[in-house]
Scaffold this active site. Structure first.
Site, PDB file in Angstrom:
ATOM      1  N   LYS A 184       0.849  -1.186   0.000  1.00 55.36           N
ATOM      2  CA  LYS A 184       0.000   0.000   0.000  1.00 55.36           C
ATOM      3  C   LYS A 184       0.892   1.246   0.000  1.00 55.36           C
ATOM      4  O   LYS A 184       1.782   1.368   0.841  1.00 55.36           O
ATOM      5  CB  LYS A 184      -0.871  -0.031   1.254  1.00 55.36           C
ATOM      6  CG  LYS A 184      -2.044   0.895   1.241  1.00 55.36           C
ATOM      7  CD  LYS A 184      -2.882   0.635   2.497  1.00 55.36           C
ATOM      8  CE  LYS A 184      -3.905   1.724   2.703  1.00 55.36           C
ATOM      9  NZ  LYS A 184      -4.921   1.742   1.648  1.00 55.36           N
ATOM     10  N   ALA A 185       0.627   2.154  -0.946  1.00 55.09           N
ATOM     11  CA  ALA A 185       1.476   3.342  -1.086  1.00 55.09           C
ATOM     12  C   ALA A 185       1.409   4.205   0.176  1.00 55.09           C
ATOM     13  O   ALA A 185       0.354   4.316   0.793  1.00 55.09           O
ATOM     14  CB  ALA A 185       1.043   4.143  -2.308  1.00 55.09           C
TER      15      ALA A 185
ATOM     16  N   SER B 239       1.015   0.199 -14.705  1.00 53.99           N
ATOM     17  CA  SER B 239      -0.406   0.406 -15.002  1.00 53.99           C
ATOM     18  C   SER B 239      -1.012  -0.807 -15.678  1.00 53.99           C
ATOM     19  O   SER B 239      -0.334  -1.532 -16.387  1.00 53.99           O
ATOM     20  CB  SER B 239      -0.611   1.622 -15.902  1.00 53.99           C
ATOM     21  OG  SER B 239      -1.999   1.733 -16.209  1.00 53.99           O
TER      22      SER B 239
ATOM     23  N   HIS C 128      -0.128   9.821 -16.518  1.00 54.97           N
ATOM     24  CA  HIS C 128      -0.936   8.772 -17.162  1.00 54.97           C
ATOM     25  C   HIS C 128      -2.305   8.687 -16.481  1.00 54.97           C
ATOM     26  O   HIS C 128      -3.348   8.670 -17.130  1.00 54.97           O
ATOM     27  CB  HIS C 128      -0.212   7.423 -17.072  1.00 54.97           C
ATOM     28  CG  HIS C 128      -1.089   6.223 -17.320  1.00 54.97           C
ATOM     29  ND1 HIS C 128      -1.993   5.767 -16.378  1.00 54.97           N
ATOM     30  CD2 HIS C 128      -1.218   5.415 -18.387  1.00 54.97           C
ATOM     31  CE1 HIS C 128      -2.643   4.730 -16.879  1.00 54.97           C
ATOM     32  NE2 HIS C 128      -2.189   4.484 -18.095  1.00 54.97           N
ATOM     33  N   ASN C 129      -2.311   8.654 -15.164  1.00 61.38           N
ATOM     34  CA  ASN C 129      -3.578   8.559 -14.440  1.00 61.38           C
ATOM     35  C   ASN C 129      -4.422   9.817 -14.622  1.00 61.38           C
ATOM     36  O   ASN C 129      -5.643   9.736 -14.708  1.00 61.38           O
ATOM     37  CB  ASN C 129      -3.332   8.304 -12.953  1.00 61.38           C
ATOM     38  CG  ASN C 129      -2.938   6.869 -12.667  1.00 61.38           C
ATOM     39  OD1 ASN C 129      -2.358   6.207 -13.532  1.00 61.38           O
ATOM     40  ND2 ASN C 129      -3.231   6.384 -11.483  1.00 61.38           N
TER      41      ASN C 129
ATOM     42  N   GLU D 223      -5.994   9.554 -17.845  1.00 61.00           N
ATOM     43  CA  GLU D 223      -7.062   8.553 -17.679  1.00 61.00           C
ATOM     44  C   GLU D 223      -8.341   9.228 -17.125  1.00 61.00           C
ATOM     45  O   GLU D 223      -9.443   8.966 -17.615  1.00 61.00           O
ATOM     46  CB  GLU D 223      -6.541   7.487 -16.716  1.00 61.00           C
ATOM     47  CG  GLU D 223      -7.478   6.371 -16.334  1.00 61.00           C
ATOM     48  CD  GLU D 223      -6.811   5.459 -15.274  1.00 61.00           C
ATOM     49  OE1 GLU D 223      -5.645   5.043 -15.470  1.00 61.00           O
ATOM     50  OE2 GLU D 223      -7.447   5.194 -14.245  1.00 61.00           O
ATOM     51  N   TYR D 224      -8.194  10.113 -16.158  1.00 55.53           N
ATOM     52  CA  TYR D 224      -9.352  10.845 -15.621  1.00 55.53           C
ATOM     53  C   TYR D 224     -10.042  11.621 -16.755  1.00 55.53           C
ATOM     54  O   TYR D 224     -11.263  11.629 -16.868  1.00 55.53           O
ATOM     55  CB  TYR D 224      -8.915  11.863 -14.561  1.00 55.53           C
ATOM     56  CG  TYR D 224      -8.757  11.370 -13.142  1.00 55.53           C
ATOM     57  CD1 TYR D 224      -8.011  10.244 -12.836  1.00 55.53           C
ATOM     58  CD2 TYR D 224      -9.330  12.077 -12.080  1.00 55.53           C
ATOM     59  CE1 TYR D 224      -7.839   9.832 -11.519  1.00 55.53           C
ATOM     60  CE2 TYR D 224      -9.166  11.669 -10.759  1.00 55.53           C
ATOM     61  CZ  TYR D 224      -8.422  10.546 -10.486  1.00 55.53           C
ATOM     62  OH  TYR D 224      -8.256  10.163  -9.186  1.00 55.53           O
TER      63      TYR D 224
ATOM     64  N   LYS E 257      -8.875   8.077  -5.934  1.00 52.56           N
ATOM     65  CA  LYS E 257      -7.840   7.717  -4.977  1.00 52.56           C
ATOM     66  C   LYS E 257      -6.791   8.812  -4.850  1.00 52.56           C
ATOM     67  O   LYS E 257      -5.939   8.753  -3.986  1.00 52.56           O
ATOM     68  CB  LYS E 257      -7.168   6.416  -5.397  1.00 52.56           C
ATOM     69  CG  LYS E 257      -7.969   5.177  -5.014  1.00 52.56           C
ATOM     70  CD  LYS E 257      -7.138   3.948  -5.247  1.00 52.56           C
ATOM     71  CE  LYS E 257      -7.755   2.696  -4.660  1.00 52.56           C
ATOM     72  NZ  LYS E 257      -6.971   1.516  -5.066  1.00 52.56           N
TER      73      LYS E 257
END
Ligand code: NBP
Length: 481
Positions: free
Chosen positions: A75-76, A128, A185-186, A189-190, A260
């Site tokens: 978990k980060a 990813s 990248h995330n 993605e959003y 998140k």
């Protein structure tokens, strides 16, 4: 016999990464804080390859060949630091620690410096593709030292997704570069998800089409320029019906989008760097708006719409307009994301090859898409391209979608359908191409109330006007300004 690579942290992601290495014929050392997860991996997937299990971190480290390659997949956050603290005294010079979790890049920069003091390499790596990607081939974005990549790269490239025979993994850049690129990248993605959601909403409200009908539209779109994982799963979701009621499943889901935090990080960093990533920001805020329950409650039934039901006459033409608006808005979101990578690369000294990033996003990851080939080609034509949108290919493609894009945004505004990402992307397009912006007026206002000075189009230097007195103008040294 010693293991070639180790994975500590065997929840869904770590477990599947370890299995992926084993399936590719690598001996994999495995460890988890709670041994039950190690046992369950062995029981359920032990036959897939060679696993070397350990109960203690010390035994785990001892089971690895040198230089050791240890992947942390926990978990980060604090858990990652706890595992690093445990590993440091057990490791030796030149060993490589890889954090494959979703760390925030400033943490990665800090950890890299910390491990360097101990003679260790620290690789912050974006991974990813979720659970399935980890098992079958993710997109991998490793940062850290180039030297560590010599030893680690071939193993990571082996388990990464492949597109046209090329691995979706490459060296990204020093310290936090890998996690930074994963963060953007995330963010993209959003934006991609929000744009698709707006397209769905426009078609639904504009034509009254059912979810199943819209699923078919997305399936058709997935055969063209928009072909992508996200369009594909959207069609699957829209086609799904609730087993009990037979209703469209999407209509039974609460309309409050969660997050998140990687979108938020992307936007926060863009504000720090001064890069206008409006598509990603609108997408992040659209999720926040959906969760603003007291505000939505207060507005419901109270705020006037002054619209009529949207009565689209030519349904096929409208759907095609929405498709083109989606494509154009998507190019803007990517163009902005790549701008952010360029700005960060310059700011933090990373020297990131943007074309290579588009290449390793073509497979394995959530934003994988046909379209990314075009981005790689654009950066191959011009590595230092200042604006992806202005590459010949994209300028033409977006230019030919422009009329449709404007019709869609205007129609949405007239009919009261919120399209924050479509609309702001068009505003960005018109802003960035404008010959002249009203920023001139803002500069004058700033000088008026705060003596912040301005520059002129007709002569060099900085100036201040005595707005509250005789409005005379003073030329200033640039130093003084
Ligand atoms: P989780 O994020 O749910 O983490 C669970 C793992 O962390 C377990 O192995 C747990 O051990 C371990 N752990 C915790 Br919690 N605290 C610990 C500590 N103090 N010391 C040692 N181990 C500790 O797992 P995940 O969903 O597999 O994700 C792993 C990483 O991958 C995360 O950083 C995540 O953000 C990232 N990621 C996830 C996805 C995805 O689709 N899920 C995609 C891409 C990246 P225990 O078994 O003993 O409790």
């Amino acid at each position: 016999e010693l293991a070639q690579i180790g994975v500590t942290g065997l929840a869904v992601m770590g477990r599947n990464l370890a299995r992926n290495f084993a399936r590719h014929g690598h001996r994999v050392a495995i460890h988890n804080r709670t041994y039950a997860k190690t046992e369950s991996l062995l029981a359920e997937a032990g036959s897939e390859g060679t696993f070397v299990p350990s109960r203690s971190m010390a035994d785990f480290v001892a089971s690895l060949e040198r230089p050791r390659r240890v992947i942390i997949m926990v978990k980060a956050g604090p858990a990652t630091d706890a595992v690093i603290e445990e590993l440091i005294p057990l490791l030796e010079t030149d060993d490589i620690v890889i954090d494959a979790g979703n760390a925030h890049f400033p943490d990665t920069i800090r950890r890299e410096a910390q491990l360097k003091e101990h003679g260790l390499h620290f690789v912050g790596s974006g991974v990813s593709g979720g659970e399935e990607g980890a098992l079958k081939g993710p997109s991998i974005m490793p940062g850290g030292s180039r030297k560590s990549y010599e030893s680690l790269g071939p193993l990571l490239e082996d388990i990464a997704a492949k597109v046209d025979g090329e691995p979706c993994c490459t060296y990204v850049g020093p310290d936090g570069a890998g996690h930074f690129v994963k963060m953007v990248h995330n963010g993209i993605e959003y934006a991609d998800m929000q744009l698709i959601a707006e397209a769905y909403d426009l078609i639904k409200q504009g034509t009254g089409a059912s979810a199943a009908e819209i699923a078919e539209i997305f399936r058709t779109w997935n055969e063209g320029d928009l072909e992508s994982f996200l369009i594909e799963i959207t069609a699957d979701v829209l086609a799904h019906t609730d087993a009990e009621s037979g209703q469209a499943f999407v209509d039974l889901i609460l309309d409050q989008a969660e997050q998140k935090g990687t979108g938020r990080w992307t936007v926060q960093n863009a504000l720090d760097l001064g890069v206008p990533i409006t598509g990603i920001a609108e997408a992040t805020f659209a999720r926040a708006l959906s969760g603003s329950l007291p505000q939505r409650e207060a507005a419901r039934g109270k705020l006037a719409a002054h619209t009529q039901a949207w009565d689209v006459q030519d349904r096929d033409a409208f759907v095609e307009d929405v498709r083109q608006a989606l494509y154009a808005s998507k190019v803007v979101a990517y163009s902005q994301g790549f701008d952010q990578i360029a700005a960060a690369s310059a700011e933090y000294g990373w020297d990131i090859d943007r074309g290579a990033m588009a290449r390793i996003w073509r497979g394995g990851c959530i934003i994988r898409a046909r379209f990314l080939n075009r981005i790689t080609e654009a950066y191959e034509r011009e590595a230092d391209l200042p604006l992806l949108l202005a590459d010949d290919y994209f300028a033409d493609a977006v230019g030919s979608s422009l009329a449709a894009w404007r019709r869609v945004v205007a129609g949405a505004a007239q009919n009261g359908i919120p399209t924050p990402a479509f609309s702001s992307s068009l505003a960005y397009y018109d802003g960035v191409r404008a010959e002249r912006l009203p920023a001139a007026l803002i500069q004058a206002q700033r000088d008026f109330f705060g003596a912040h000075t301005y520059r002129r189009v007709d002569k060099p230097g900085s100036f201040h006007t005595e707005w509250s007195a005789d409005r005379s103008e003073t030329a200033l040294d640039d130093d003084e300004a």
